[in-house]
Design a protein around this motif. Structure first.
Motif, PDB file in Angstrom:
ATOM      1  N   GLN A  32      -2.236  -7.454 -12.861  1.00  0.00           N
ATOM      2  CA  GLN A  32      -3.391  -7.706 -13.716  1.00  0.00           C
ATOM      3  C   GLN A  32      -3.018  -7.842 -15.187  1.00  0.00           C
ATOM      4  O   GLN A  32      -3.889  -8.027 -16.032  1.00  0.00           O
ATOM      5  N   ALA A  36       3.002   6.414  -7.159  1.00  0.00           N
ATOM      6  CA  ALA A  36       2.340   5.731  -8.275  1.00  0.00           C
ATOM      7  C   ALA A  36       2.783   4.283  -8.410  1.00  0.00           C
ATOM      8  O   ALA A  36       2.186   3.524  -9.187  1.00  0.00           O
ATOM      9  N   VAL A  50       2.299   1.964  -6.408  1.00  0.00           N
ATOM     10  CA  VAL A  50       1.203   1.089  -5.973  1.00  0.00           C
ATOM     11  C   VAL A  50       0.294   0.768  -7.154  1.00  0.00           C
ATOM     12  O   VAL A  50      -0.075  -0.390  -7.389  1.00  0.00           O
ATOM     13  N   ASP A  51      -0.087   1.798  -7.913  1.00  0.00           N
ATOM     14  CA  ASP A  51      -0.924   1.570  -9.094  1.00  0.00           C
ATOM     15  C   ASP A  51      -0.178   0.754 -10.145  1.00  0.00           C
ATOM     16  O   ASP A  51      -0.766  -0.097 -10.823  1.00  0.00           O
ATOM     17  N   GLN A  52       1.125   1.018 -10.280  1.00  0.00           N
ATOM     18  CA  GLN A  52       1.908   0.260 -11.251  1.00  0.00           C
ATOM     19  C   GLN A  52       1.984  -1.212 -10.861  1.00  0.00           C
ATOM     20  O   GLN A  52       1.978  -2.098 -11.721  1.00  0.00           O
ATOM     21  N   SER A  82       0.851  -1.179   0.000  1.00  0.00           N
ATOM     22  CA  SER A  82       0.000   0.000   0.000  1.00  0.00           C
ATOM     23  C   SER A  82       0.889   1.231   0.000  1.00  0.00           C
ATOM     24  O   SER A  82       2.117   1.134   0.123  1.00  0.00           O
ATOM     25  N   SER A  83       0.265   2.392  -0.144  1.00  0.00           N
ATOM     26  CA  SER A  83       1.041   3.630  -0.141  1.00  0.00           C
ATOM     27  C   SER A  83       1.798   3.795   1.170  1.00  0.00           C
ATOM     28  O   SER A  83       2.940   4.272   1.194  1.00  0.00           O
ATOM     29  N   ASP A 116       5.108  11.937  -5.745  1.00  0.00           N
ATOM     30  CA  ASP A 116       3.960  11.360  -6.447  1.00  0.00           C
ATOM     31  C   ASP A 116       4.375  10.222  -7.375  1.00  0.00           C
ATOM     32  O   ASP A 116       3.627   9.257  -7.565  1.00  0.00           O
ATOM     33  N   ASP A 126      -0.376  -2.851  -9.234  1.00  0.00           N
ATOM     34  CA  ASP A 126      -1.677  -3.433  -9.581  1.00  0.00           C
ATOM     35  C   ASP A 126      -1.761  -3.726 -11.076  1.00  0.00           C
ATOM     36  O   ASP A 126      -2.270  -4.774 -11.492  1.00  0.00           O
ATOM     37  N   ASP A 127      -1.262  -2.796 -11.883  1.00  0.00           N
ATOM     38  CA  ASP A 127      -1.271  -3.012 -13.336  1.00  0.00           C
ATOM     39  C   ASP A 127      -0.427  -4.225 -13.708  1.00  0.00           C
ATOM     40  O   ASP A 127      -0.798  -5.012 -14.593  1.00  0.00           O
TER      41      ASP A 127
END
Length: 257
Positions: A149, A139, A141-143, A118-119, A135, A145-146
């Motif tokens: 998936q 990011a 964290v989002d990377q 998590s962040s 920032d 998840d990508d």
């Protein structure tokens, strides 16, 4: 009352060497052959640790220590595994184990069975590793998840994630720039390195290289060296030191009487 007995999980037997059919036959294997062999190794390792034998916690801790030692060496520090272990274990609770010790704490955190991603966790790891939180790092964290998936195998997804973070953070690039300086073998390599380094966070170091460009270029390209001279000087210093510590000259012995 008897205490319950915890059943021991039998560990699978890991073969001492990979089967011959998994090994590349050429002297320099191509990427496909190397990836195939790496996959076999990962599969064997997964079969070995998946049953969670009683020693797996020690194994994870050992891997964390080794990863920390490699990371510290890439940072240009000289702490070995023993020094990293001492930095953490000999520091009082809540104390600062130092830069190298914090790297070890970060790898220990990452070696847990199922580390939360998590962040907050990434921020804590960044603080331990001495990375500035911004920032672009958030990011990650989002990377992640990508990457999870994407449907790609986990090792390749992890490599994609590392590449994305490396591209977004200049301080990650700075380490690579410093390491590549040692790989310069010609004046062309040196000029290419200077051009790259002056645009990175190690620009001040690059400016110092520019000031001493001639000397550094000679050190890289010339076959001549003053190593023989320095070696003779060191030998003379050693002889002098031994003479001072163990005087044997007649006049010194006579003076002592």
């Amino acid at each position: 009352m008897d205490s319950p007995v915890t059943p021991l999980v039998a560990s699978p037997v890991l073969p001492a060497a990979l089967p011959g059919w998994t090994l590349p036959r050429g002297r320099e294997p191509d990427k496909i052959a190397a990836a195939f062999a790496a996959g076999i190794v990962l599969k064997s390792l997964d079969d070995f640790v998946r049953p969670a034998p009683i020693w797996v916690g020690c194994w994870r801790a050992r891997q964390a220590l080794k990863c920390a030692a490699v990371s510290v060496r890439l940072m240009g520090r000289n702490e070995d595994e023993a020094a990293l272990r001492d930095a953490v274990l000999l520091t009082a609770a809540g104390g600062d184990p130092g830069p190298a010790g914090r790297v070890f704490l970060a790898t220990k955190r990452l070696s847990t069975r199922k580390p939360a991603f998590s962040s907050k966790v990434v921020g804590e790891l960044a603080d331990l590793l001495g990375l500035v939180w911004d920032d672009r790092l958030a990011a990650a964290v989002d990377q992640a998840d990508d990457a999870l998936q994407s449907g790609r195998p986990a090792p390749l997804a992890a490599a994609d994630l590392v590449s994305a973070i490396h591209a977004a953070r200049r301080d990650a690039e700075a380490r690579d720039v410093v390491e590549s300086f040692h790989e310069s073998k010609s004046s062309v390599d040196l000029e290419a390195w200077i051009e790259r380094a002056t645009k990175s966070l190690v620009a001040s170091f690059a400016n110092g290289v520019i000031r001493d460009r001639a000397a550094i270029q000679n050190a890289i390209t010339s076959q001549w060296s003053n190593g023989q001279t320095e070696g003779q000087i060191t030998k003379l210093k050693l002889i002098k030191r031994e003479r001072d510590e163990h005087p044997t000259f007649p006049f010194v012995i006579e003076a002592a009487r």
